[in-house]
Motif scaffolding. Structure first.
Motif, PDB file in Angstrom:
ATOM      1  N   LYS A 290      -4.742   2.312 -11.115  1.00  0.00           N
ATOM      2  CA  LYS A 290      -4.812   3.676 -11.604  1.00  0.00           C
ATOM      3  C   LYS A 290      -3.478   4.041 -12.248  1.00  0.00           C
ATOM      4  CE  LYS A 290      -8.054   5.358  -8.086  1.00  0.00           C
ATOM      5  NZ  LYS A 290      -8.244   6.338  -6.982  1.00  0.00           N
TER       6      LYS A 290
ATOM      7  N   TYR B  10      -0.564   4.883 -10.130  1.00  0.00           N
ATOM      8  CA  TYR B  10       0.064   3.827  -9.329  1.00  0.00           C
ATOM      9  C   TYR B  10       1.156   3.075 -10.091  1.00  0.00           C
ATOM     10  CZ  TYR B  10      -3.983   4.233  -6.148  1.00  0.00           C
ATOM     11  OH  TYR B  10      -4.942   4.666  -5.273  1.00  0.00           O
TER      12      TYR B  10
ATOM     13  N   ALA C  91      -1.347   4.660  -1.043  1.00  0.00           N
ATOM     14  CA  ALA C  91      -2.715   4.299  -0.662  1.00  0.00           C
ATOM     15  C   ALA C  91      -2.752   3.850   0.791  1.00  0.00           C
ATOM     16  CB  ALA C  91      -3.240   3.188  -1.560  1.00  0.00           C
ATOM     17  N   ARG C  92      -3.926   3.900   1.390  1.00  0.00           N
ATOM     18  CA  ARG C  92      -4.074   3.516   2.783  1.00  0.00           C
ATOM     19  C   ARG C  92      -4.011   2.008   2.979  1.00  0.00           C
ATOM     20  NH1 ARG C  92      -8.981   7.486   4.975  1.00  0.00           N
ATOM     21  NH2 ARG C  92      -7.886   9.473   4.628  1.00  0.00           N
TER      22      ARG C  92
ATOM     23  N   GLY D 216       0.794  -1.224   0.000  1.00  0.00           N
ATOM     24  CA  GLY D 216       0.000   0.000   0.000  1.00  0.00           C
ATOM     25  C   GLY D 216       0.824   1.271   0.000  1.00  0.00           C
TER      26      GLY D 216
ATOM     27  N   PRO E 229      -6.062  -1.796  -3.775  1.00  0.00           N
ATOM     28  CA  PRO E 229      -5.959  -1.576  -5.227  1.00  0.00           C
ATOM     29  C   PRO E 229      -5.045  -2.583  -5.914  1.00  0.00           C
ATOM     30  CG  PRO E 229      -5.833   0.510  -4.060  1.00  0.00           C
ATOM     31  CD  PRO E 229      -5.744  -0.562  -3.014  1.00  0.00           C
TER      32      PRO E 229
END
Length: 290
Positions: free
Chosen positions: A111, A114, A94-95, A89, A99
């Motif tokens: 995305k 990323y 990201a948290r 993460g 994803p």
């Protein structure tokens, strides 16, 4: 499931070569002796993301100790970088790892923002990461029949590595098995285990004819492929054909038989078999008609 082959016997043999105990192997991998014992007894496999740490502890290249079956998907790239899914993460800001988890399972693509940070964390190019993502979604590139001349293996060691990584549906022979076959064929000790590793690492390039002939026997291929002037342009297509033939022999590919009829094989089956034969005949050293 990891695309890498795990062999407990291979791990055990290499650990013993280095005179390590099971506990000494487990310590840098952060597991106990009992876990290593289960791996070596083929009672369980280590998590795929621990394979790089195991290879490092055993002082072996990852691709040599755990050869890859096919091209990597996103999960394979992560594991090759030595990360559990729960750790990734922060790489993409990201948290959570969700994803990446969704992309690995073919649910939702990464995305664009990323891609670059994740590729950097895994030590691959953006293009390699996107190709791996395609594989996670079941999308594969159409293979080309001709290989890029600059990417073709040239030395005997490079050819051994190519064949071991690309040419087998069943487990590829180990370095120990290669050395043993070469020596049994020659009736004398021509190649040691360290000698095989020196060849594969590029540390030895001068290879006697008798060793090249033994390598052909060990790798089930015409020894002519190890000649310095062998034409490898058609080798990728021929390797694909060999793997299909292995599948037929091992009962792994049964579709052609199912498509036949009482009068014989279908038109599609005959065409496929003819294509296989044509590709096999392009192998260096192959003889027309056999």
């Amino acid at each position: 499931m990891s695309a890498r082959q795990f062999s407990g016997a291979r791990v055990r043999a290499r650990r013993r070569e280095l005179d390590l105990t099971q506990a000494e192997l487990g310590a840098p991998v952060d597991v106990d002796r009992a876990s290593v014992a289960k791996w070596e007894g083929d009672k369980s496999n280590p998590p795929a993301h621990k394979l790089p740490a195991i290879a490092k502890a055993l002082q072996s290249p990852l691709d040599v100790l755990f050869p890859r079956d096919g091209e990597p998907d996103l999960a394979d790239l992560r594991c090759d970088a030595g990360y559990a899914q729960s750790e990734v993460g922060p790489f993409i800001g990201a948290r959570s790892h969700i994803p990446v988890s969704k992309a690995e399972r073919g649910i939702e693509r990464l995305k664009d923002a990323y891609v670059e940070p994740l590729a950097a964390a895994y030590g691959v190019s953006n293009q390699d990461l996107l190709r791996a993502q395609n594989r996670s979604f079941g999308v594969t590139e159409t293979a080309t029949v001709k290989a890029d001349e600059n990417s073709l293996p040239r030395t005997v060691g490079e050819k051994i590595n190519y064949l071991l990584q690309a040419g087998y549906l069943t487990p590829a022979p180990s370095d120990e098995e290669i050395a043993r076959t070469v020596n049994e064929r020659a009736g004398q000790t021509l190649l040691t285990l360290d000698g095989v590793r020196a060849l594969r690492a590029g540390d030895q390039v001068a290879v006697p004819l008798a060793v090249r002939e033994g390598l052909g026997a060990a790798l089930s291929i015409a020894p002519d492929v190890f000649a310095d002037d062998a034409d490898w342009q058609d080798m990728p297509a021929a390797i694909d054909a060999l793997k299909l033939m292995q599948g037929f022999a091992n009962g792994q590919i049964l579709g052609l038989a199912a498509r036949g009829n009482q009068q014989g094989a279908s038109t599609e089956a005959v065409a496929t078999i003819n294509n296989l034969i044509a590709a096999l005949q392009k192998l260096p050293g192959a003889r027309p008609g056999g």
